[in-house]
Design a protein around this motif. Structure first.
Motif, PDB file in Angstrom:
ATOM      1  N   VAL A 265       0.841  -1.072  -0.035  1.00 52.14           N
ATOM      2  CA  VAL A 265      -0.061   0.206   0.067  1.00 52.14           C
ATOM      3  C   VAL A 265       0.811   1.225   0.052  1.00 52.14           C
ATOM      4  N   ASP A 266       0.534   2.290  -0.672  1.00 50.56           N
ATOM      5  CA  ASP A 266       1.083   3.552  -0.716  1.00 50.56           C
ATOM      6  C   ASP A 266       0.426   4.550   0.344  1.00 50.56           C
ATOM      7  N   GLY A 267       0.887   5.752   0.339  1.00 47.73           N
ATOM      8  CA  GLY A 267       0.502   6.707   1.451  1.00 47.73           C
ATOM      9  C   GLY A 267      -0.888   7.044   0.943  1.00 47.73           C
ATOM     10  N   SER A 268      -1.478   6.917  -0.134  1.00 48.26           N
ATOM     11  CA  SER A 268      -2.915   7.340  -0.567  1.00 48.26           C
ATOM     12  C   SER A 268      -3.803   6.075  -0.410  1.00 48.26           C
ATOM     13  N   SER A 269      -3.349   5.351   0.124  1.00 48.37           N
ATOM     14  CA  SER A 269      -4.080   3.942   0.253  1.00 48.37           C
ATOM     15  C   SER A 269      -4.514   3.263  -1.020  1.00 48.37           C
ATOM     16  N   ASN A 270      -3.564   3.463  -2.107  1.00 53.01           N
ATOM     17  CA  ASN A 270      -3.671   2.470  -3.245  1.00 53.01           C
ATOM     18  C   ASN A 270      -2.904   1.073  -3.052  1.00 53.01           C
ATOM     19  N   LEU A 271      -3.512   0.336  -3.449  1.00 48.47           N
ATOM     20  CA  LEU A 271      -2.953  -0.991  -3.302  1.00 48.47           C
ATOM     21  C   LEU A 271      -1.914  -1.276  -4.553  1.00 48.47           C
ATOM     22  N   TYR A 272      -0.923  -1.861  -4.633  1.00 49.86           N
ATOM     23  CA  TYR A 272      -0.219  -2.724  -5.734  1.00 49.86           C
ATOM     24  C   TYR A 272       0.034  -4.189  -5.430  1.00 49.86           C
ATOM     25  N   ALA A 273      -0.422  -5.067  -6.418  1.00 52.04           N
ATOM     26  CA  ALA A 273      -0.348  -6.536  -6.204  1.00 52.04           C
ATOM     27  C   ALA A 273       0.479  -7.073  -7.433  1.00 52.04           C
ATOM     28  N   SER A 274       1.189  -8.055  -6.812  1.00 52.44           N
ATOM     29  CA  SER A 274       1.973  -8.853  -8.031  1.00 52.44           C
ATOM     30  C   SER A 274       1.276  -9.959  -8.077  1.00 52.44           C
ATOM     31  N   CYS A 275       1.175 -10.330  -9.458  1.00 53.87           N
ATOM     32  CA  CYS A 275       0.112 -11.216 -10.031  1.00 53.87           C
ATOM     33  C   CYS A 275       0.757 -12.610 -10.704  1.00 53.87           C
ATOM     34  N   SER A 276       0.277 -13.435 -10.860  1.00 56.38           N
ATOM     35  CA  SER A 276       0.825 -14.685 -11.618  1.00 56.38           C
ATOM     36  C   SER A 276       1.058 -14.433 -12.997  1.00 56.38           C
ATOM     37  N   ASP A 277       0.262 -13.573 -13.474  1.00 59.45           N
ATOM     38  CA  ASP A 277       0.272 -13.247 -15.052  1.00 59.45           C
ATOM     39  C   ASP A 277       1.456 -12.479 -15.180  1.00 59.45           C
ATOM     40  N   ASN A 278       2.238 -12.177 -14.451  1.00 60.32           N
ATOM     41  CA  ASN A 278       3.553 -11.556 -14.490  1.00 60.32           C
ATOM     42  C   ASN A 278       3.443  -9.907 -14.696  1.00 60.32           C
ATOM     43  N   THR A 279       2.323  -9.515 -13.951  1.00 63.86           N
ATOM     44  CA  THR A 279       2.083  -8.043 -13.937  1.00 63.86           C
ATOM     45  C   THR A 279       2.136  -7.516 -12.606  1.00 63.86           C
ATOM     46  N   ILE A 280       2.371  -6.243 -12.443  1.00 63.42           N
ATOM     47  CA  ILE A 280       2.048  -5.651 -11.075  1.00 63.42           C
ATOM     48  C   ILE A 280       0.748  -4.734 -11.338  1.00 63.42           C
ATOM     49  N   GLN A 281      -0.274  -5.007 -10.530  1.00 66.16           N
ATOM     50  CA  GLN A 281      -1.660  -4.356 -10.722  1.00 66.16           C
ATOM     51  C   GLN A 281      -1.920  -3.169  -9.891  1.00 66.16           C
ATOM     52  N   LYS A 282      -2.477  -2.173 -10.194  1.00 63.40           N
ATOM     53  CA  LYS A 282      -2.810  -1.129  -8.900  1.00 63.40           C
ATOM     54  C   LYS A 282      -4.205  -1.309  -8.731  1.00 63.40           C
ATOM     55  N   ILE A 283      -4.598  -1.291  -7.425  1.00 64.33           N
ATOM     56  CA  ILE A 283      -5.889  -1.117  -7.136  1.00 64.33           C
ATOM     57  C   ILE A 283      -6.301   0.156  -6.183  1.00 64.33           C
ATOM     58  N   ASP A 284      -7.009   1.033  -6.884  1.00 63.80           N
ATOM     59  CA  ASP A 284      -7.240   2.337  -5.902  1.00 63.80           C
ATOM     60  C   ASP A 284      -8.281   2.277  -4.907  1.00 63.80           C
ATOM     61  N   ASN A 285      -8.244   3.354  -3.951  1.00 66.26           N
ATOM     62  CA  ASN A 285      -8.813   3.100  -2.676  1.00 66.26           C
ATOM     63  C   ASN A 285     -10.152   3.062  -2.824  1.00 66.26           C
ATOM     64  N   ALA A 286     -10.922   2.956  -4.258  1.00 64.57           N
ATOM     65  CA  ALA A 286     -12.240   2.480  -4.329  1.00 64.57           C
ATOM     66  C   ALA A 286     -12.371   1.050  -4.869  1.00 64.57           C
ATOM     67  N   GLY A 287     -11.395   0.481  -5.159  1.00 59.81           N
ATOM     68  CA  GLY A 287     -11.269  -0.770  -5.579  1.00 59.81           C
ATOM     69  C   GLY A 287     -11.310  -1.105  -6.932  1.00 59.81           C
ATOM     70  N   LYS A 288     -10.669  -0.043  -7.739  1.00 56.80           N
ATOM     71  CA  LYS A 288     -10.963  -0.387  -9.162  1.00 56.80           C
ATOM     72  C   LYS A 288      -9.280  -0.644  -9.493  1.00 56.80           C
ATOM     73  N   VAL A 289      -9.184  -1.949 -10.287  1.00 54.12           N
ATOM     74  CA  VAL A 289      -8.130  -2.267 -10.591  1.00 54.12           C
ATOM     75  C   VAL A 289      -7.644  -1.954 -11.992  1.00 54.12           C
ATOM     76  N   SER A 290      -6.321  -1.695 -12.129  1.00 54.62           N
ATOM     77  CA  SER A 290      -5.720  -1.255 -13.698  1.00 54.62           C
ATOM     78  C   SER A 290      -4.202  -1.716 -13.562  1.00 54.62           C
ATOM     79  N   ALA A 291      -3.990  -2.016 -14.801  1.00 55.88           N
ATOM     80  CA  ALA A 291      -2.508  -2.332 -15.075  1.00 55.88           C
ATOM     81  C   ALA A 291      -1.652  -1.302 -14.802  1.00 55.88           C
ATOM     82  N   TYR A 292      -0.589  -1.709 -13.895  1.00 53.35           N
ATOM     83  CA  TYR A 292       0.556  -0.658 -13.366  1.00 53.35           C
ATOM     84  C   TYR A 292       1.814  -1.036 -14.178  1.00 53.35           C
ATOM     85  N   ALA A 293       2.224  -2.147 -14.215  1.00 52.05           N
ATOM     86  CA  ALA A 293       3.600  -2.613 -14.761  1.00 52.05           C
ATOM     87  C   ALA A 293       3.635  -3.897 -15.386  1.00 52.05           C
TER      88      ALA A 293
END
Length: 339
Positions: A265-293
């Motif tokens: 989690v970052d300082g704005s309560s956004n989450l970042y998850a490592s995933c088995s599809d070899n990506t890093i996903q971002k989840i904002d504080n409303a729960g919306k998922v988007s590709a990050y890296a």
């Protein structure tokens, strides 16, 4: 870049305070990108500066208040340390797969996974293969903090406690440690007095929200706490992120991820998850998922965020500004994602 990076991460580890400096982004067409910080890709146990070092399937990372980075070096059965200047050393473990409490250089681990650090600088390790939580004290001693080494499910104190492949840890300001107890399908809590209890989950594998005592999880593998003491759980099988509030209410916070392994989690309560599809996903504080890296293609490419490639990313650590450090396990490297 190294000194700037870890100045930011050091500040991030202290209540996610703001930093005045940022890592220098790589030269690409986007405002951020992915760079390699430690490791040359060869699996091994070589201490050297930066990309001269060798790691073996790094699985988690944590940063202390001084900007030192600690790595659970899963394949080498040791804990590594990266100083702010990029110098890599072995912090604990002799490289032998085993279970021995001793001075740090002589201790033995078995597939170390999750890491957290308390405010005094003591480091805690989810020693998954040994089914225990270990502590590396600031005095340089490795001791068993919780668990007796037997795979099982027993709450209590002292050497009666049993875990079943503890994968990830989170720690709050009161020094309560939360454990993703993978094969028991529960979240355990180690109080500051050393008492182990079940914080959430019944032990049955499932996906039921509700009160912590009746909720179910399926092989939880990642944990992080936000500034309001909400605990987030990454579940690969359920392909979601769950939230446990301080009052013990369990809900599904985000869905649609591809087998998330770890979460930060970052300082704005956004989450970042490592995933088995070899990506890093971002989840904002409303729960919306988007590709990050990451492009999703397994490989090794530094550069622009969504054209970069990872191979088995596991541990993630975010600072207040969304700079994410990634334990890129199968590439045997530590990567940095700059927004």
């Amino acid at each position: 870049m190294r000194n700037n990076l870890f100045a930011i991460l050091a500040l991030a580890s202290i209540m996610y305070s703001c930093s005045k400096s940022k890592p220098t982004p790589p030269n690409n067409t986007q405002t951020g990108g992915v760079t390699t910080y430690v490791g040359n890709g060869t699996p091994g146990l070589v201490n050297a500066p930066g990309t001269g070092a060798e790691l073996n399937s790094p699985s988690d990372i944590v940063v202390d208040a001084l900007g030192n980075l600690y790595i659970s070096d899963f394949g080498n059965n040791v804990i590594r340390k990266v100083a702010p200047g990029g110098s890599v050393s072995t912090y604990a473990g002799d490289g032998t797969q085993g279970y021995k409490d001793a001075a740090a250089a002589s201790a033995e681990f078995n597939g170390p996974e999750g890491l957290v650090m308390d405010q005094n600088g003591n480091l805690y390790v989810a020693d998954a293969g040994n089914n225990v939580i270990r502590e590396i004290t600031v005095a340089g001693q490795v001791v068993t903090y919780a668990g007796n080494g037997t795979s099982g499910y027993v709450d209590g104190t002292g050497n009666v406690v049993e875990f079943a492949k503890p994968e990830a840890l989170a720690i709050d300001k009161a020094k309560n440690i939360y454990v993703a107890d993978y094969f028991n399908n529960v979240i355990r809590k180690i109080g500051s007095d050393g008492t182990v209890s079940t914080f959430a989950g019944t032990g049955a594998a499932g996906l039921n929200d509700g009160p912590a005592s009746t909720a179910t999880f399926h092989t939880p593998s990642g944990l992080t706490l936000d500034g309001s003491n909400n605990l987030y759980v990454a579940e690969g099988v359920n392909s979601d992120i769950r939230q446990i509030t301080p009052s013990g209410a369990v809900s599904t916070f985000a869905t649609g991820l591809n087998s998330p392994l770890r979460v930060t989690v970052d300082g704005s309560s956004n989450l970042y998850a490592s995933c088995s599809d070899n990506t890093i996903q971002k989840i904002d504080n409303a729960g919306k998922v988007s590709a990050y890296a990451g492009s999703g293609v397994p490989g090794y490419i530094d550069g622009s965020l969504l054209q970069s490639e990872f191979n088995g990313p596991v541990g993630v650590f975010a600072n207040s500004q969304g700079v994410v450090v990634v334990a890129d396990s199968e590439n045997n490297r530590i990567r940095v994602v700059t927004p």
